[in-house]
Design a protein around this motif. Structure first.
Motif, mmCIF file in Angstrom:
data_model
loop_
_atom_site.group_PDB
_atom_site.id
_atom_site.type_symbol
_atom_site.label_atom_id
_atom_site.label_comp_id
_atom_site.label_asym_id
_atom_site.label_seq_id
_atom_site.Cartn_x
_atom_site.Cartn_y
_atom_site.Cartn_z
ATOM 1 N N LEU A 125 0.825 -1.215 0.000
ATOM 2 C CA LEU A 125 0.000 0.000 0.000
ATOM 3 C C LEU A 125 0.856 1.261 0.000
ATOM 4 C CD1 LEU A 125 -2.837 -1.046 2.498
ATOM 5 C CD2 LEU A 125 -2.943 -0.930 -0.006
ATOM 6 N N GLY A 126 2.046 1.190 0.564
ATOM 7 C CA GLY A 126 2.952 2.345 0.577
ATOM 8 C C GLY A 126 4.138 2.130 -0.342
ATOM 9 N N LYS A 127 3.883 1.683 -1.563
ATOM 10 C CA LYS A 127 4.947 1.333 -2.508
ATOM 11 C C LYS A 127 5.947 2.475 -2.670
ATOM 12 C CE LYS A 127 5.743 -0.080 -7.286
ATOM 13 N NZ LYS A 127 5.131 -0.299 -8.620
ATOM 14 N N ASP A 128 7.232 2.094 -2.559
ATOM 15 C CA ASP A 128 8.366 3.015 -2.697
ATOM 16 C C ASP A 128 8.446 4.030 -1.570
ATOM 17 O OD1 ASP A 128 9.210 1.789 -5.056
ATOM 18 O OD2 ASP A 128 7.940 3.069 -6.299
ATOM 19 N N PHE A 161 -10.118 -5.190 -11.911
ATOM 20 C CA PHE A 161 -11.273 -5.439 -11.049
ATOM 21 C C PHE A 161 -11.167 -4.651 -9.734
ATOM 22 C CE2 PHE A 161 -8.434 -8.531 -9.142
ATOM 23 C CZ PHE A 161 -8.828 -8.590 -7.811
ATOM 24 N N VAL A 162 -9.942 -4.372 -9.277
ATOM 25 C CA VAL A 162 -9.774 -3.569 -8.071
ATOM 26 C C VAL A 162 -10.188 -2.129 -8.343
ATOM 27 C CG1 VAL A 162 -8.118 -2.715 -6.369
ATOM 28 C CG2 VAL A 162 -7.959 -5.066 -7.187
ATOM 29 N N THR A 163 -9.816 -1.610 -9.509
ATOM 30 C CA THR A 163 -10.234 -0.258 -9.894
ATOM 31 C C THR A 163 -11.747 -0.165 -9.977
ATOM 32 O OG1 THR A 163 -8.201 -0.022 -11.183
ATOM 33 C CG2 THR A 163 -9.969 1.533 -11.639
ATOM 34 N N THR A 164 -12.380 -1.202 -10.509
ATOM 35 C CA THR A 164 -13.843 -1.226 -10.613
ATOM 36 C C THR A 164 -14.496 -1.243 -9.237
ATOM 37 O OG1 THR A 164 -13.662 -2.441 -12.704
ATOM 38 C CG2 THR A 164 -15.799 -2.478 -11.588
ATOM 39 N N LEU A 165 -13.951 -2.064 -8.331
ATOM 40 C CA LEU A 165 -14.503 -2.128 -6.976
ATOM 41 C C LEU A 165 -14.383 -0.785 -6.265
ATOM 42 C CD1 LEU A 165 -13.101 -5.616 -5.860
ATOM 43 C CD2 LEU A 165 -15.484 -5.056 -6.353
ATOM 44 N N ARG A 190 -17.310 2.427 -5.028
ATOM 45 C CA ARG A 190 -17.301 2.939 -3.659
ATOM 46 C C ARG A 190 -17.499 1.845 -2.607
ATOM 47 N NH1 ARG A 190 -20.415 8.844 -3.866
ATOM 48 N NH2 ARG A 190 -19.027 9.761 -5.458
ATOM 49 N N ILE A 191 -16.972 0.679 -2.898
ATOM 50 C CA ILE A 191 -16.948 -0.386 -1.889
ATOM 51 C C ILE A 191 -15.879 -0.033 -0.862
ATOM 52 C CG2 ILE A 191 -16.420 -2.842 -1.517
ATOM 53 C CD1 ILE A 191 -17.589 -3.403 -4.239
ATOM 54 N N PRO A 192 -16.156 -0.198 0.435
ATOM 55 C CA PRO A 192 -15.167 0.170 1.459
ATOM 56 C C PRO A 192 -13.800 -0.470 1.199
ATOM 57 C CG PRO A 192 -17.262 -0.358 2.470
ATOM 58 C CD PRO A 192 -17.403 -0.700 1.021
ATOM 59 N N GLU A 193 -12.751 0.329 1.428
ATOM 60 C CA GLU A 193 -11.391 -0.139 1.143
ATOM 61 C C GLU A 193 -11.033 -1.382 1.948
ATOM 62 O OE1 GLU A 193 -7.641 0.286 -0.861
ATOM 63 O OE2 GLU A 193 -9.662 1.089 -1.175
ATOM 64 N N VAL A 251 -12.481 -4.290 0.159
ATOM 65 C CA VAL A 251 -11.746 -4.567 -1.083
ATOM 66 C C VAL A 251 -10.459 -5.321 -0.779
ATOM 67 C CG1 VAL A 251 -10.514 -3.524 -3.010
ATOM 68 C CG2 VAL A 251 -12.719 -2.600 -2.306
ATOM 69 N N LEU A 252 -9.734 -4.869 0.243
ATOM 70 C CA LEU A 252 -8.463 -5.509 0.583
ATOM 71 C C LEU A 252 -8.674 -6.891 1.187
ATOM 72 C CD1 LEU A 252 -6.548 -2.467 2.158
ATOM 73 C CD2 LEU A 252 -6.234 -3.444 -0.113
ATOM 74 N N GLY A 253 -9.631 -7.000 2.111
ATOM 75 C CA GLY A 253 -9.810 -8.252 2.829
ATOM 76 C C GLY A 253 -10.445 -9.352 2.005
ATOM 77 N N ARG A 254 -11.489 -9.029 1.248
ATOM 78 C CA ARG A 254 -12.252 -10.063 0.552
ATOM 79 C C ARG A 254 -11.760 -10.337 -0.864
ATOM 80 N NH1 ARG A 254 -18.617 -9.987 1.074
ATOM 81 N NH2 ARG A 254 -18.142 -11.903 -0.091
ATOM 82 N N HIS A 255 -11.081 -9.371 -1.455
ATOM 83 C CA HIS A 255 -10.732 -9.525 -2.868
ATOM 84 C C HIS A 255 -9.216 -9.506 -3.114
ATOM 85 C CE1 HIS A 255 -14.987 -9.085 -3.964
ATOM 86 N NE2 HIS A 255 -15.031 -8.093 -3.085
ATOM 87 N N VAL A 256 -8.546 -8.481 -2.632
ATOM 88 C CA VAL A 256 -7.118 -8.341 -2.937
ATOM 89 C C VAL A 256 -6.299 -9.430 -2.248
ATOM 90 C CG1 VAL A 256 -5.101 -6.832 -2.721
ATOM 91 C CG2 VAL A 256 -7.317 -5.871 -3.355
ATOM 92 N N LEU A 257 -6.482 -9.580 -0.935
ATOM 93 C CA LEU A 257 -5.711 -10.582 -0.205
ATOM 94 C C LEU A 257 -6.019 -11.992 -0.688
ATOM 95 C CD1 LEU A 257 -5.622 -9.373 3.511
ATOM 96 C CD2 LEU A 257 -3.681 -9.791 1.998
ATOM 97 N N ARG A 258 -7.268 -12.248 -0.991
ATOM 98 C CA ARG A 258 -7.648 -13.595 -1.446
ATOM 99 C C ARG A 258 -7.005 -13.912 -2.793
ATOM 100 N NH1 ARG A 258 -13.797 -16.050 -1.677
ATOM 101 N NH2 ARG A 258 -13.218 -18.121 -2.479
#
Length: 300
Positions: free
Chosen positions: A108-111, A195-199, A203-206, A209-216
């Motif tokens: 999340l804090g790349k670079d 798909f992350v940009t779409t989510l 306006r799905i809570p961040e 998005v991170l817990g249910r989609h990105v991490l999975r």
């Protein structure tokens, strides 16, 4: 599994010299060596030795009786295995608790400063021997802070679990660096996916998005890496037990090696090899739960 059984069977036969002479020592007489060779079945043809070994595994789930105590190797292993399995389970839990937050903070804090710090820490951790990590934990948390026992497994309320925390943490610190690097890389790739940009646009809570989609989506390659490191995880547990003076499979293995108790050595090796196979299989099952496409071949 068949390969594991063959490898464990060959352990005794590949030892340089005569195993019976090694067990009895330099002052053994030819008669006593011949008697022990007969007792171990080393005077039989190799195919018959393997057949007897396989039958004993299938019928007794055992590799033979201990040459030191006379007890079946199975009983000695089952008596010490719960401690080692407890360390393995806690190590996996600690490794996940360490890897996920650090990899997520770096991605999340790349670079940024957090990303650079997280990228440096795994490199440092990979260069630390496992026994040295264990000694550092003993010095800091057991000797100086006195939060945990120096060694052994206590018998009071909650003491067994408390005694396993430092050994499990030592193994987890050795296991976490490659997991952190792998998970960070996968998180960066998934965060850039459409798909992350779409989510986010929906306006799905961040947090969702991170817990249910990105991490999975990012967890699958890391889970595969964890299964690949199953041998390191179990082998590291055996080493750490020796550092902390815990009477688990590691202590049993080293004592059996020192006393040339080959049936027990074979039993421990077989148990650990089977455990590696089971952990790898479990990782495959979890992978199909994380990515349903693998069940139908759609993820190939």
């Amino acid at each position: 599994m068949l390969g594991v059984v063959v490898a464990v069977f060959l352990l005794l036969r590949l030892v340089p010299g005569d195993p019976a002479a090694m067990i009895l020592g330099e002052r053994a007489t030819p008669e006593s060596i011949a008697e022990l060779r007969h007792r171990l079945g080393l005077d039989l043809p190799l195919w018959q030795q393997f057949a007897d070994f396989a039958v004993q595994l299938v019928t007794r789930f055992d590799t033979g009786d201990s040459l030191v105590t006379g007890q079946p190797a199975r009983e000695l292993i089952l008596a010490t295995a719960p401690v080692s399995l407890g360390i393995v389970g806690l190590s996996v839990l600690f490794a996940i608790l360490i890897a996920v937050p650090l990899a997520l903070a770096a991605a999340l804090g790349k670079d940024g400063w957090a990303d650079h710090l997280v990228r440096i820490l795994p490199a440092v951790g990979l260069g630390m021997p496992l026994f040295w990590i264990g000694l550092l934990l003993i010095i800091v948390f057991a000797v100086q802070l006195r939060w945990f026992p120096v060694g052994g497994v206590g018998s009071g309320p909650g003491e067994p679990l408390r005694s396993l925390i430092l050994p499990a943490l030592a193994v987890a610190l050795g296991l976490a660096p490659p997991l952190i690097r792998s998970l960070r890389s996968q998180l960066l790739e998934v965060l850039d996916a459409d798909f992350v940009t779409t989510l986010r646009a929906a306006r799905i809570p961040e947090r969702r998005v991170l817990g249910r989609h990105v991490l999975r989506a990012a967890a699958l390659p890391t889970l595969t890496l964890l299964s690949v490191n199953a041998a390191y995880l179990i082998g590291g547990t055996l080493v750490v037990e020796k550092v902390f003076g815990i009477g688990g499979l590691g202590t049993l293995l080293f004592q059996s090696i020192g006393s040339r108790d080959f049936p027990v050595v074979q039993g421990v090796a077989l148990f650990c090899a089977v455990l590696v196979v089971l952990v790898t299989t479990l990782a495959g099952v979890l992978a199909t739960l994380l990515d349903p496409r693998l069940r139908t071949g759609g993820g190939r």
